[in-house]
Design a protein around this motif. Structure first.
Motif, mmCIF file in Angstrom:
data_model
loop_
_atom_site.group_PDB
_atom_site.id
_atom_site.type_symbol
_atom_site.label_atom_id
_atom_site.label_comp_id
_atom_site.label_asym_id
_atom_site.label_seq_id
_atom_site.Cartn_x
_atom_site.Cartn_y
_atom_site.Cartn_z
ATOM 1 N N PHE A 165 45.714 147.317 40.926
ATOM 2 C CA PHE A 165 47.229 147.126 40.514
ATOM 3 C C PHE A 165 48.024 147.300 41.587
ATOM 4 O O PHE A 165 49.381 147.418 41.638
ATOM 5 N N GLY A 166 47.627 147.925 42.880
ATOM 6 C CA GLY A 166 48.367 148.505 43.983
ATOM 7 C C GLY A 166 48.960 147.203 44.781
ATOM 8 O O GLY A 166 48.766 146.038 44.451
ATOM 9 N N PRO A 167 49.336 147.513 46.299
ATOM 10 C CA PRO A 167 49.796 146.192 47.008
ATOM 11 C C PRO A 167 48.870 145.550 47.169
ATOM 12 O O PRO A 167 49.414 144.253 47.389
ATOM 13 N N PHE A 170 48.904 143.318 43.780
ATOM 14 C CA PHE A 170 50.220 143.103 43.219
ATOM 15 C C PHE A 170 50.547 141.811 42.728
ATOM 16 O O PHE A 170 51.449 141.473 41.954
ATOM 17 N N TYR A 171 50.526 140.893 44.028
ATOM 18 C CA TYR A 171 51.183 139.564 43.808
ATOM 19 C C TYR A 171 50.834 138.952 42.626
ATOM 20 O O TYR A 171 51.223 137.911 42.173
#
Length: 216
Positions: A165-167, A170-171
């Protein structure tokens, strides 16, 4: 069946530096590159950008955290156990056979192209290294330190949650509909890689497996 995982030998200072390296790579450099792409600013081509990121991550571990690369799971082949070598070779062969069958039609088109070597250099190799980079950052750097601090269960779950769920992914929240099945798949695959890395202590295996999947 893997032998007992080699325990980490670095201390709290090295661990803190690993977390700072993770934050720098995924909290600062990665989002900035994504932002440039969204704003249509020119970026270095992927075949150049990915090796630079991977090289930077390894250099930071070695010279900023002050750790040997073996301390994040990058052991020499001669240090692998017989089980690790056997498992790696089997999965490597099976994965390539399965992917080749699944993508047979597309692969035939690619193989018939006149610029095959150029495609291999600009597409296949960079995405192989992109999978390698992700495993270095999220399993080799982040998971190694969180497991050292909190133990296997919390360390693996937290690092894999940040991976999902991080960077990095995330998109999908804004670009993929519905996003839930994608995140479930990412979390499941990441959990497998996390457990395999924790069981074997061998980052090469999960990095190359991930890279193979990315490439296809």
């Amino acid at each position: 069946l893997f032998e007992k995982k080699r325990s980490s030998t670095y201390g709290a200072t090295g661990g803190l530096r690993l977390l700072l390296i993770f934050f720098a790579l995924e909290g600062v450099i990665g989002p900035r590159l994504s932002l440039f792409g969204w704003l249509h600013f020119p970026l270095p081509p992927v075949w150049l950008r990915v090796p630079i990121l991977l090289g930077l991550a390894l250099l930071l571990v070695r010279f900023v955290a002050g750790l040997k690369l073996s301390e994040i799971g990058l052991y020499r082949w001669r240090e692998w156990s017989a089980t690790e070598k056997s498992y790696f070779v089997q999965v490597f062969l099976i994965a390539n056979v399965v992917f080749s069958v699944l993508f047979a039609d597309r692969l035939r088109i690619i193989l018939a192209e006149p610029h095959l070597l150029s495609r291999a250099w600009t597409v296949f190799l960079p995405y192989l290294l992109w999978g390698f980079y992700q495993e270095v950052v999220y399993r080799g750097i982040l998971q190694t330190e969180l497991v050292r601090r909190w133990g296997s269960l919390r360390g693996i779950l937290v690092s894999n949650s940040l991976y999902t769920f991080g960077p990095l992914h995330f998109y999908h929240f804004s670009h993929t509909h519905p996003a839930l099945p994608v995140f479930v798949g990412i979390f499941a695959i990441g959990l497998f890689f996390g457990l395999l890395f924790r069981s074997s202590g061998n980052l090469w295996m999960v990095a190359i497996f991930h890279g193979i999947g990315n490439s296809y």
